[in-house]
Design a protein around this motif. Sequence first.
Motif, PDB file in Angstrom:
ATOM      1  N   THR A   1       2.407   2.751 -21.221  1.00 58.64           N
ATOM      2  CA  THR A   1       2.667   3.816 -20.248  1.00 58.64           C
ATOM      3  C   THR A   1       2.772   3.200 -18.854  1.00 58.64           C
ATOM      4  OG1 THR A   1       0.313   4.283 -19.920  1.00 58.64           O
ATOM      5  CG2 THR A   1       1.468   5.570 -21.613  1.00 58.64           C
ATOM      6  N   PHE A   2       3.440   3.934 -17.989  1.00 57.52           N
ATOM      7  CA  PHE A   2       3.602   3.554 -16.591  1.00 57.52           C
ATOM      8  C   PHE A   2       3.258   4.774 -15.760  1.00 57.52           C
ATOM      9  CE2 PHE A   2       6.775   1.592 -19.231  1.00 57.52           C
ATOM     10  CZ  PHE A   2       6.783   0.254 -18.869  1.00 57.52           C
ATOM     11  N   LEU A   3       2.411   4.608 -14.776  1.00 56.20           N
ATOM     12  CA  LEU A   3       2.108   5.685 -13.830  1.00 56.20           C
ATOM     13  C   LEU A   3       2.646   5.251 -12.471  1.00 56.20           C
ATOM     14  CD1 LEU A   3      -1.565   6.587 -14.809  1.00 56.20           C
ATOM     15  CD2 LEU A   3       0.567   7.623 -15.598  1.00 56.20           C
TER      16      LEU A   3
ATOM     17  N   VAL B   1       7.625  11.185 -19.356  1.00 63.16           N
ATOM     18  CA  VAL B   1       6.682  12.060 -20.052  1.00 63.16           C
ATOM     19  C   VAL B   1       6.412  13.304 -19.217  1.00 63.16           C
ATOM     20  CG1 VAL B   1       4.342  12.233 -20.975  1.00 63.16           C
ATOM     21  CG2 VAL B   1       5.646  10.115 -21.273  1.00 63.16           C
ATOM     22  N   GLY B   2       6.246  13.126 -17.909  1.00 66.65           N
ATOM     23  CA  GLY B   2       5.990  14.244 -17.013  1.00 66.65           C
ATOM     24  C   GLY B   2       5.166  13.799 -15.825  1.00 66.65           C
ATOM     25  N   GLU B   3       4.870  14.754 -14.959  1.00 66.87           N
ATOM     26  CA  GLU B   3       4.005  14.478 -13.819  1.00 66.87           C
ATOM     27  C   GLU B   3       2.568  14.697 -14.250  1.00 66.87           C
ATOM     28  OE1 GLU B   3       4.900  16.600 -10.250  1.00 66.87           O
ATOM     29  OE2 GLU B   3       6.915  15.746 -10.102  1.00 66.87           O
ATOM     30  N   ILE B   4       1.688  13.808 -13.808  1.00 62.88           N
ATOM     31  CA  ILE B   4       0.267  13.968 -14.107  1.00 62.88           C
ATOM     32  C   ILE B   4      -0.527  13.775 -12.822  1.00 62.88           C
ATOM     33  CG2 ILE B   4       0.565  13.114 -16.481  1.00 62.88           C
ATOM     34  CD1 ILE B   4      -1.108  10.622 -15.444  1.00 62.88           C
ATOM     35  N   SER B   5      -1.735  14.293 -12.839  1.00 63.10           N
ATOM     36  CA  SER B   5      -2.654  14.084 -11.732  1.00 63.10           C
ATOM     37  C   SER B   5      -3.685  13.055 -12.185  1.00 63.10           C
ATOM     38  CB  SER B   5      -3.344  15.401 -11.360  1.00 63.10           C
ATOM     39  OG  SER B   5      -4.240  15.182 -10.305  1.00 63.10           O
ATOM     40  N   TYR B   6      -3.881  12.039 -11.371  1.00 62.40           N
ATOM     41  CA  TYR B   6      -4.841  10.984 -11.681  1.00 62.40           C
ATOM     42  C   TYR B   6      -5.651  10.724 -10.429  1.00 62.40           C
ATOM     43  CZ  TYR B   6      -6.713   6.569 -13.421  1.00 62.40           C
ATOM     44  OH  TYR B   6      -7.560   5.558 -13.834  1.00 62.40           O
ATOM     45  N   ASP B   7      -6.935  10.961 -10.520  1.00 65.81           N
ATOM     46  CA  ASP B   7      -7.848  10.710  -9.405  1.00 65.81           C
ATOM     47  C   ASP B   7      -7.377  11.397  -8.114  1.00 65.81           C
ATOM     48  OD1 ASP B   7     -10.282   9.701  -8.620  1.00 65.81           O
ATOM     49  OD2 ASP B   7      -9.555   7.673  -8.229  1.00 65.81           O
ATOM     50  N   GLY B   8      -6.831  12.624  -8.272  1.00 64.69           N
ATOM     51  CA  GLY B   8      -6.425  13.423  -7.125  1.00 64.69           C
ATOM     52  C   GLY B   8      -5.028  13.170  -6.603  1.00 64.69           C
ATOM     53  N   SER B   9      -4.283  12.250  -7.223  1.00 63.75           N
ATOM     54  CA  SER B   9      -2.907  11.957  -6.794  1.00 63.75           C
ATOM     55  C   SER B   9      -1.939  12.253  -7.928  1.00 63.75           C
ATOM     56  CB  SER B   9      -2.767  10.488  -6.391  1.00 63.75           C
ATOM     57  OG  SER B   9      -3.505  10.229  -5.219  1.00 63.75           O
ATOM     58  N   THR B  10      -0.719  12.585  -7.564  1.00 68.98           N
ATOM     59  CA  THR B  10       0.327  12.860  -8.545  1.00 68.98           C
ATOM     60  C   THR B  10       1.076  11.580  -8.877  1.00 68.98           C
ATOM     61  OG1 THR B  10       0.590  15.105  -7.741  1.00 68.98           O
ATOM     62  CG2 THR B  10       2.434  14.201  -8.994  1.00 68.98           C
ATOM     63  N   PHE B  11       1.348  11.397 -10.168  1.00 70.48           N
ATOM     64  CA  PHE B  11       2.099  10.243 -10.653  1.00 70.48           C
ATOM     65  C   PHE B  11       3.166  10.700 -11.624  1.00 70.48           C
ATOM     66  CE2 PHE B  11      -1.841   8.388  -9.243  1.00 70.48           C
ATOM     67  CZ  PHE B  11      -1.467   7.172  -8.698  1.00 70.48           C
TER      68      PHE B  11
ATOM     69  N   ALA C   1       0.814  -1.224   0.000  1.00 75.39           N
ATOM     70  CA  ALA C   1       0.000   0.000   0.000  1.00 75.39           C
ATOM     71  C   ALA C   1       0.842   1.267   0.000  1.00 75.39           C
ATOM     72  CB  ALA C   1      -0.943  -0.015   1.204  1.00 75.39           C
ATOM     73  N   GLU C   2       2.072   1.175   0.506  1.00 76.30           N
ATOM     74  CA  GLU C   2       2.963   2.343   0.582  1.00 76.30           C
ATOM     75  C   GLU C   2       3.128   3.043  -0.766  1.00 76.30           C
ATOM     76  OE1 GLU C   2       7.702   3.127   1.530  1.00 76.30           O
ATOM     77  OE2 GLU C   2       6.867   1.123   1.796  1.00 76.30           O
ATOM     78  N   HIS C   3       3.107   2.291  -1.857  1.00 77.49           N
ATOM     79  CA  HIS C   3       3.316   2.851  -3.192  1.00 77.49           C
ATOM     80  C   HIS C   3       2.031   2.878  -4.019  1.00 77.49           C
ATOM     81  CE1 HIS C   3       7.555   3.057  -2.461  1.00 77.49           C
ATOM     82  NE2 HIS C   3       7.588   1.769  -2.165  1.00 77.49           N
ATOM     83  N   MET C   4       0.893   2.868  -3.335  1.00 80.13           N
ATOM     84  CA  MET C   4      -0.392   2.889  -4.027  1.00 80.13           C
ATOM     85  C   MET C   4      -1.252   4.019  -3.463  1.00 80.13           C
ATOM     86  SD  MET C   4      -1.088  -1.168  -4.491  1.00 80.13           S
ATOM     87  CE  MET C   4      -2.194  -0.950  -5.869  1.00 80.13           C
ATOM     88  N   PRO C   5      -1.016   5.249  -3.910  1.00 79.58           N
ATOM     89  CA  PRO C   5      -1.722   6.393  -3.321  1.00 79.58           C
ATOM     90  C   PRO C   5      -3.239   6.367  -3.519  1.00 79.58           C
ATOM     91  CG  PRO C   5      -0.426   7.072  -5.222  1.00 79.58           C
ATOM     92  CD  PRO C   5      -0.074   5.648  -4.946  1.00 79.58           C
ATOM     93  N   LEU C   6      -3.730   5.589  -4.471  1.00 80.46           N
ATOM     94  CA  LEU C   6      -5.181   5.509  -4.670  1.00 80.46           C
ATOM     95  C   LEU C   6      -5.843   4.503  -3.726  1.00 80.46           C
ATOM     96  CD1 LEU C   6      -5.371   5.684  -8.566  1.00 80.46           C
ATOM     97  CD2 LEU C   6      -5.482   7.548  -6.909  1.00 80.46           C
ATOM     98  N   LEU C   7      -5.045   3.771  -3.002  1.00 82.01           N
ATOM     99  CA  LEU C   7      -5.561   2.786  -2.057  1.00 82.01           C
ATOM    100  C   LEU C   7      -5.814   3.491  -0.716  1.00 82.01           C
ATOM    101  CD1 LEU C   7      -6.243  -0.227  -1.673  1.00 82.01           C
ATOM    102  CD2 LEU C   7      -3.874  -0.582  -1.005  1.00 82.01           C
ATOM    103  N   THR C   8      -6.927   4.211  -0.688  1.00 78.42           N
ATOM    104  CA  THR C   8      -7.258   5.019   0.492  1.00 78.42           C
ATOM    105  C   THR C   8      -8.451   4.463   1.254  1.00 78.42           C
ATOM    106  OG1 THR C   8      -8.661   6.439  -0.867  1.00 78.42           O
ATOM    107  CG2 THR C   8      -6.353   7.128  -0.577  1.00 78.42           C
TER     108      THR C   8
END
Length: 136
Positions: free
Chosen positions: A97-99, A118-128, A7-14
């Motif tokens: 792609t890899f996020l 590619v760059g930083e993106i926001s996905y579902d409220g988290s940065t990847f 879970a440490e590396h899964m910011p969407l697992l809230t």
Amino acid sequence: MSDPRVAEHMPLLTFEWDEAAVAKFIATKEACWSRDGLGHWAILQDNQYVGWGGFQKEGDEWDYGLVLKPNSFGHGVRISKKAFEFAVADERIPYVTFLLPPSRKNLGALKRLGAEFVGEISYDGSTFLKYQLKTK
């Protein structure tokens, strides 16, 4: 997925990873197979479950993800190599792609594969951190 090391590396697992969450997760992944004809696989080694991963369509792109049980963390490169061989052979996948969450610091394997940042993106409220690897 309930292990803190995963879970440490899964910011969407809230949320709590309980039976309802598992059922919803499986239904979502199975829907990808129905919709796109491809999705994530259960990964086995010597008939033992070690994790899940594969390709999921995100818009027009095929995103690769891999989540391993902690006692299988060292197998990611070998598993990913097989997955990328699949992607190269599949005409639908011109690139992958890899996020990755910013908490992932060891990105040497991606760079050795030839993945480009590619760059930083926001996905579902988290940065990847978004990377792309050409397969064709």
